[in-house]
Enzyme design. Sequence first.
Site, PDB file in Angstrom:
ATOM      1  CG  HIS A   1     -32.936  34.292  51.250  1.00  0.00           C
ATOM      2  ND1 HIS A   1     -33.925  33.403  51.595  1.00  0.00           N
ATOM      3  CD2 HIS A   1     -31.875  33.539  50.864  1.00  0.00           C
ATOM      4  CE1 HIS A   1     -33.488  32.171  51.420  1.00  0.00           C
ATOM      5  NE2 HIS A   1     -32.246  32.221  50.978  1.00  0.00           N
ATOM      6  CG  HIS A   2     -29.632  38.584  49.589  1.00  0.00           C
ATOM      7  ND1 HIS A   2     -30.086  38.939  48.339  1.00  0.00           N
ATOM      8  CD2 HIS A   2     -29.220  37.296  49.490  1.00  0.00           C
ATOM      9  CE1 HIS A   2     -29.940  37.924  47.508  1.00  0.00           C
ATOM     10  NE2 HIS A   2     -29.421  36.913  48.178  1.00  0.00           N
TER      11      HIS A   2
ATOM     12  CE  LYS B   1     -34.151  33.185  47.446  1.00  0.00           C
ATOM     13  NZ  LYS B   1     -33.542  32.751  46.171  1.00  0.00           N
TER      14      LYS B   1
ATOM     15  CB  ALA C   1     -29.062  22.461  43.756  1.00  0.00           C
ATOM     16  CB  SER C   2     -33.709  25.036  45.522  1.00  0.00           C
ATOM     17  OG  SER C   2     -33.568  24.075  46.560  1.00  0.00           O
ATOM     18  CG  ASN C   3     -29.176  25.958  49.785  1.00  0.00           C
ATOM     19  OD1 ASN C   3     -28.024  25.574  49.930  1.00  0.00           O
ATOM     20  ND2 ASN C   3     -29.721  26.878  50.565  1.00  0.00           N
TER      21      ASN C   3
ATOM     22  CB  THR D   1     -31.774  30.476  38.045  1.00  0.00           C
ATOM     23  OG1 THR D   1     -30.529  31.041  37.624  1.00  0.00           O
ATOM     24  CG2 THR D   1     -32.849  31.549  38.008  1.00  0.00           C
TER      25      THR D   1
ATOM     26  N   GLY E   1     -36.580  29.020  46.902  1.00  0.00           N
ATOM     27  CA  GLY E   1     -36.615  27.637  46.433  1.00  0.00           C
ATOM     28  C   GLY E   1     -36.232  26.667  47.532  1.00  0.00           C
ATOM     29  CB  THR E   2     -33.749  26.923  50.289  1.00  0.00           C
ATOM     30  OG1 THR E   2     -32.659  27.131  49.377  1.00  0.00           O
ATOM     31  CG2 THR E   2     -33.277  26.070  51.449  1.00  0.00           C
TER      32      THR E   2
END
Length: 242
Positions: free
Chosen positions: A134-135, A138, A100-102, A76, A144-145
């Site tokens: 993104h979709h 989101k 992790a952001s990704n 998250t 975050g990435t």
Amino acid sequence: MKVAIIGFGKMGQAIKTLAEKENHEVSLIIDRNNSQDFTSEKLQGIDVAFEFSEPGEASGNVMKLLQSGVSVVCGTTGWTIETDLINKVCSEKGIAFFHASNFSPGTWMFFRLNEWFAKQMTGTAYEVSIREKHHIHKKDKPSGTAITLANYICQGNPSFTGWKPDNDFSCGNKIPVSSVREGEIAGIHTSVWDSDYDTIEITHTAKNRAIFAQGAMMAATLIQGKTGIFNMSHILSEYFNL
């Protein structure tokens, strides 16, 4: 492993599919319709919990899991991670927290490539910006990435001092970040290096969520029996010798 999934959106569902495929036991799934089952008693015997919920819920979820003695893999984004407190609880309980952001290993190679490229571009006339798509589901903007990508570029080239939304026209050497939400895009991130003469673009495209689920499962395996806080740099070191 005996696992719990906290947040049963698209990522939670992808993790469940992969966990069952790899013969792990999915013992507990928590979503908004059964939040009353999110108790220490129900968490007994869980080896690892995957936390993929909402920014406003993540902190409370993570602390409940850790205080129940359960190691956590959290994806998250958009919340403040209290590193000192989490590290303290992990040390007391002998467990681990991975964030992790990704979770795509390829994305983190993409970050390192951009860090290196930013260093090479020091002192040139190129201006950098970041695009992310993104979709529509989101909620956090930018992703975050994208923020992590901006941080890596700043590490490579300290003349950049951070990031800003692309509609922020204030002065300063901050990297503009634009965000688009459309369709079911799993994730596209691009660093754009523009000059009067040409444009260089470096892009990472996630084709589906399976790569994120795979990375999260790698993280869960990595932290078994370990104590402390971990991130994707440990994945790159352990699995890819990077």
